[in-house]
Design an enzyme around this catalytic site. Sequence first.
Site, PDB file in Angstrom:
ATOM      1  CG  ASP A  97      -1.880   1.114   1.280  1.00  0.00           C
ATOM      2  OD1 ASP A  97      -2.204   1.650   0.203  1.00  0.00           O
ATOM      3  OD2 ASP A  97      -2.321   1.466   2.386  1.00  0.00           O
ATOM      4  CG  ASP A 120      -2.855   3.766  -2.939  1.00  0.00           C
ATOM      5  OD1 ASP A 120      -3.986   3.260  -3.010  1.00  0.00           O
ATOM      6  OD2 ASP A 120      -2.374   4.218  -1.897  1.00  0.00           O
ATOM      7  CD  GLU A 121      -5.215  -0.845  -0.618  1.00  0.00           C
ATOM      8  OE1 GLU A 121      -5.716  -1.841  -0.103  1.00  0.00           O
ATOM      9  OE2 GLU A 121      -5.798   0.243  -0.701  1.00  0.00           O
TER      10      GLU A 121
HETATM   11 MG   LIG Z   1      -2.545   3.993   0.278  1.00  0.00          MG
END
Ligand SMILES: [Mg+2]
Length: 395
Positions: free
Chosen positions: A13, A108-109
Amino acid sequence: MVGILQKTILHIDMDAFFAAVEVHDHPELKGLPVVIGSPPDKRGVVSTCSYEARKFGIHSAMPSRTAFQRCPKAVFLPPNMKRYHEVSQQIMEIFRRFTPLVEPLSCDEAFLDVTGARYLFGDGPTIAKKIKEAVKKETGLTCSVGVAPNMFLAKIASELDKPDGLTLVPFSEKEIPAFLAPLPIKRMWGAGKKTQAILEAHRIRTLGDLQTADPAKLAAWIGESSAASFRRLALGVDGRELETESEEKSISNEITFDIDERNAAVVEAALLDLADKVGGRLRCAGFYATTAQIKVRWTDFSTITRQRRLDPPCCDDITLRETALELLRKEGLHSPVRLIGFGVSNLRETADAPQLDLFQALEKTTSTRREQLSRVVDRIREKFGRASIQRGSKL
Ligand SMILES: [Mg+2]
C-alpha cells in the site's frame, strides 16, 4: 518454519499516495501539511493528505472546510488523476517484475502472490525489501508492506506500520490467533459501521473477542454468513486466491436501503447516482463498456439482474443513465426494494466498432459528444467535489 504448501502473500500500500506524488513533484511542499481534494471554500471533501496534515486531525473523506478549520496553513491542491495514474502504472509494473500474480485493489494498493517467486528472489521479507527499494528508487515514493500466509493477514499487516513499514505476520498456525487477538474490530473485512456498532454493543471489541464469541449468539446478532466468515478470519484462516486478471472485466456499484424502499422516484434517483459513479470509474480506468446491467434485490431477498448491450460501446453518463432507467422501468417495481445495483462489463479500450456503417457513424458522433460532456463533468468534480455539479433533470 514456512511449510512447503504455505503461500507467501504480500499486500503493498503506497503511503498517502496522492499527497506523496505531489510532494515528490513539488519538493518545496516537503514537510508541509498538504491536502489533496476540494478547495476549502467549496463543498467537497479531502481525498488524501500528507502525514504532516494528519497531525492536525485531518483525514480522507473529511469536508475540506473542516480540514481548513483544523489547519488553515495547510496547502490545498486539486487532484491530478492523470499524473497519479501514471505513477500507479509504474508501481504495478515494478510489482509484476517479481510475480505475474498481482491483484490491484486500487491505484495505490495490490496483493502479490510471491509463493513461486521465493525460489528466484528470496523469502517474503526479502522480496518485500527489494520491492520497497525499487519503488523508492524509481518513483521516489514509500510504501508499506505486509507479508503473510494469506490475503487477510497481509492486508492487516501492511496497515500496522505506516508509513514506510514492513510487517511480517507469524507463519505458524499456533501464533496467528495471538497476533490477531488485540486488533480492534474495525480491522475485520466486511465489518461496516453498522456491524461494528452491533458487535460493540455486545462487547465484541477486538478480533480476540470474535475468536471466543459464542457462534450461535454471533449468528443471531449479525447473520449466519457474516458470523461464520468473521470467526474464520479472526482466527487468521482465509483461503481466497488472488484474482489476477490484468484488466478490469466489470465495474459495478450497489447500495442497500436502510429500510426497504417502495417509492419509485427514490429507487430511480439512487440508480442514476450509481450509474454516474460507475461512469466515472469507467472513464478513469480508460474503458468503454459493451454491456450494462441492473440488479434489484426485493424485500424477500429474491434478486434479479437485467442487462442490455451497448452499441456502440460507451463510457458516458447520459447513455448509462438512460439504459439503467429503461431497464428498471421495464421491470417495474412490484415489491419494495432492498438493494439496487448498476454495473458495466465486457470492457474494451476503444469505442470503435470493427466496421462502421453510416448509421453507426451518426450514432458514434452522438456518443462522442456525450463522452466529451461526461469528461468535462469529471474534471469539474475533480476540482470542486461531487456535489458541485448536478444534472438539471433525471437525465
Ligand atoms: Mg494507500
